[in-house]
Write an enzyme that holds these catalytic residues in place. Structure first.
Site, PDB file in Angstrom:
ATOM      1  N   GLU A 174       0.819  -1.201   0.000  1.00  0.00           N
ATOM      2  CA  GLU A 174       0.000   0.000   0.000  1.00  0.00           C
ATOM      3  C   GLU A 174       0.860   1.261   0.000  1.00  0.00           C
ATOM      4  OE1 GLU A 174      -2.561  -0.294   3.403  1.00  0.00           O
ATOM      5  OE2 GLU A 174      -2.897  -2.424   3.010  1.00  0.00           O
TER       6      GLU A 174
ATOM      7  N   CYS B  87      -2.478   0.975   8.006  1.00  0.00           N
ATOM      8  CA  CYS B  87      -1.566   0.266   7.113  1.00  0.00           C
ATOM      9  C   CYS B  87      -1.825  -1.235   7.165  1.00  0.00           C
ATOM     10  CB  CYS B  87      -0.117   0.537   7.506  1.00  0.00           C
ATOM     11  SG  CYS B  87       0.533   2.073   6.868  1.00  0.00           S
TER      12      CYS B  87
END
Length: 348
Positions: A92, A330
Site C-alpha cells: 500500500e 496500514c
C-alpha cells in the site's frame, strides 16, 4: 540505477558512454515509463536496451478514495526475498493532500517482522523486502506524482530492516543526477533497529522518526516485541549522539490508546527520556484493526498530553486523522487483496 551503473550497462552493450547520462535524464528528470520514449537515443539503441531491460514502472492496480482527499493505492511488487511461492504480493501507498502540501506514505517490505500488536501489516507476517525499484515505483508511478512535496517511509514494513534499498531510494530522490529533492522533504521511520539506525544516521541526511508508543519498557514490549532486543532507552541514547539542531529533524511517533498510554504518568516519562534531545512528538489517533482490542484515546486526553509535553519543552502536535472512511490503517487493503487473491472470505 545510478549513473555509474548506467554507464557500465550501456558500455557493456556497445553504446557510447554518454548514453548513460541521457538515460538518467529520461528516468529521473522526465520520468518516462518505457524505453521507447527515450527519443534522443537511436532506434537501434532503444531496441537493444529494450531487449535486456525495462524501466520497471508499474501502475497501481487498485485504489480507495476518502472524502477528505486521501487516496490509498495498491501496487503489485516483485520481492527480493527468500520467501518464495506462487502468491502475488501487494503493498500500500497512501497519498495525503493537505492544502499546499502533499505527502506520500510509502512501503518498504511485504509484511513486517516487527509484529507490533496494533499493526495490521505485522499480522501478515514477513514475505520479503521490496527492491529499490519497487519502492521507487510507488513514487514514480503515482498518478499525483507532480503534486508531491514530502515522502515518509511510514507504510508497510520496517525501513531499517531493508536499509540498503531505502538508502538507495533516498539517494536517487536527493541526488543532483536524480530527482533533486531536498533531504528535508523525506522522513524515514523506525522502531529503533540500533546498528541499522546508526548506519542510516551516518549515511543519510534525511529526517528520522522513531515509533515510540510507550515510554515504559515492559508495556512497550507488550505493544512492540522489538523492544526486547532494541530498547527505547538505547535508541534514544544513540540519537543523542547526533545533532538535530539544524536542518535534519528527529521526531517520535506516539499512538494514543485510551487509558493505556495517555495519562500524565506517560507524559512525565516521555519528558525524562527525551531530556537533552532536540526533537518533536507527534500524537496519533489509533486506527482500529480487526481482532485487536485496543481502545482509541479521546480528544481531551490527547490534548492534555500534548499540552503537558509542550509545557515541558517538547514540541508536540496531534496529527490529523485521515482516511477514516476507507481502509485507513496500514495493511488493511493489502490484506484484503491478498485474501481475495487466495479466494479467502475476509469476513471469517
Amino acid at each position: 540505477m545510478t549513473p555509474t551503473e548506467l554507464k557500465a550497462l550501456v558500455v557493456s552493450l556497445g553504446m557510447p558512454a554518454f548514453t548513460a547520462k541521457q538515460v538518467a535524464q529520461w528516468l529521473y528528470v522526465k520520468h518516462v515509463s518505457s524505453i521507447d520514449e527515450m527519443t534522443n537515443l537511436s532506434k537501434q539503441n532503444r531496441q537493444l536496451l529494450a531487449e535486456h531491460y525495462e524501466v520497471g514502472a508499474m501502475a497501481p492496480i487498485d485504489c480507495q478514495r476518502s472524502i477528505d482527499g486521501t487516496i490509498k493505492y495498491l501496487f503489485p511488487v516483485i520481492c527480493d526475498s527468500a520467501v518464495k511461492n506462487d502468491t502475488e504480493r501487494f503493498v500500500e501507498t497512501v497519498f495525503i493532500p493537505d492544502h499546499d502540501r502533499a505527502t506520500l506514505c510509502v512501503s518498504c517490505q511485504v509484511g513486517c517482522k516487527m509484529n507490533c500488536l496494533f499493526c495490521q501489516t505485522g499480522k501478515q507476517g514477513w514475505h520479503g523486502n521490496l527492491t529499490a525499484a519497487d519502492i521507487l515505483n510507488q513514487i514514480y508511478a503515482l498518478p499525483e506524482v507532480d503534486r508531491l512535496t514530502n515522502i515518509v517511509f511510514m507504510g508497510q514494513g520496517e525501513p531499517m530492516d531493508n536499509l540498503d534499498a531505502v538508502l538507495r531510494v533516498c539517494d536517487i530522490m536527493t541526488a543532483d543526477w536524480g530527482w533533486q529533492w531536498s533531504p528535508k522533504r523525506i522522513t524515514v521511520s523506525s522502531v529503533g533497529v540500533k546498528d541499522k539506525l546508526k548506519r542510516f544516521l551516518d549515511e543519510s541526511p534525511c529526517h528520522v522518526a522513531i515509533s515510540m508508543h510507550s515510554p515504559l519498557h515492559e508495556q512497550r514490549v507488550q505493544l512492540m516485541p522489538a523492544e526486547k532486543a532494541m530498547p527505547l532507552e538505547e535508541t534514544i541514547a544513540l540519537l543523542k549522539q547526533y545533532d538535530f539542531t539544524h536542518q535534519r529533524r528527529c521526531s517520535f511517533e506516539y499512538i494514543c490508546f485510551g487509558g493505556l498510554n495517555d495519562s500524565p504518568l506517560y507524559g512525565r516519562e516521555i519528558v525524562r527520556l527525551l531530556e537533552g534531545l532536540e526533537c518533536r512528538v507527534n500524537l496519533i489517533r489509533f486506527h482500529e484493526i480487526p481482532h485487536v482490542d485496543l481502545p482509541g484515546s479521546d480528544e481531551k486526553r490527547m490534548e492534555t498530553l500534548r499540552d503537558y509535553l509542550t509545557a515541558h519543552g517538547i514540541t508536540t502536535t496531534i496529527r490529523a486523522s485521515r482516511g477514516q472512511d476507507i481502509f485507513a490503517a496500514c495493511g488493511l487493503l493489502s490484506t484484503a487483496k491478498q485474501q481475495e487473491h487466495r479466494n479467502i472470505d475476509i469476513t471469517t
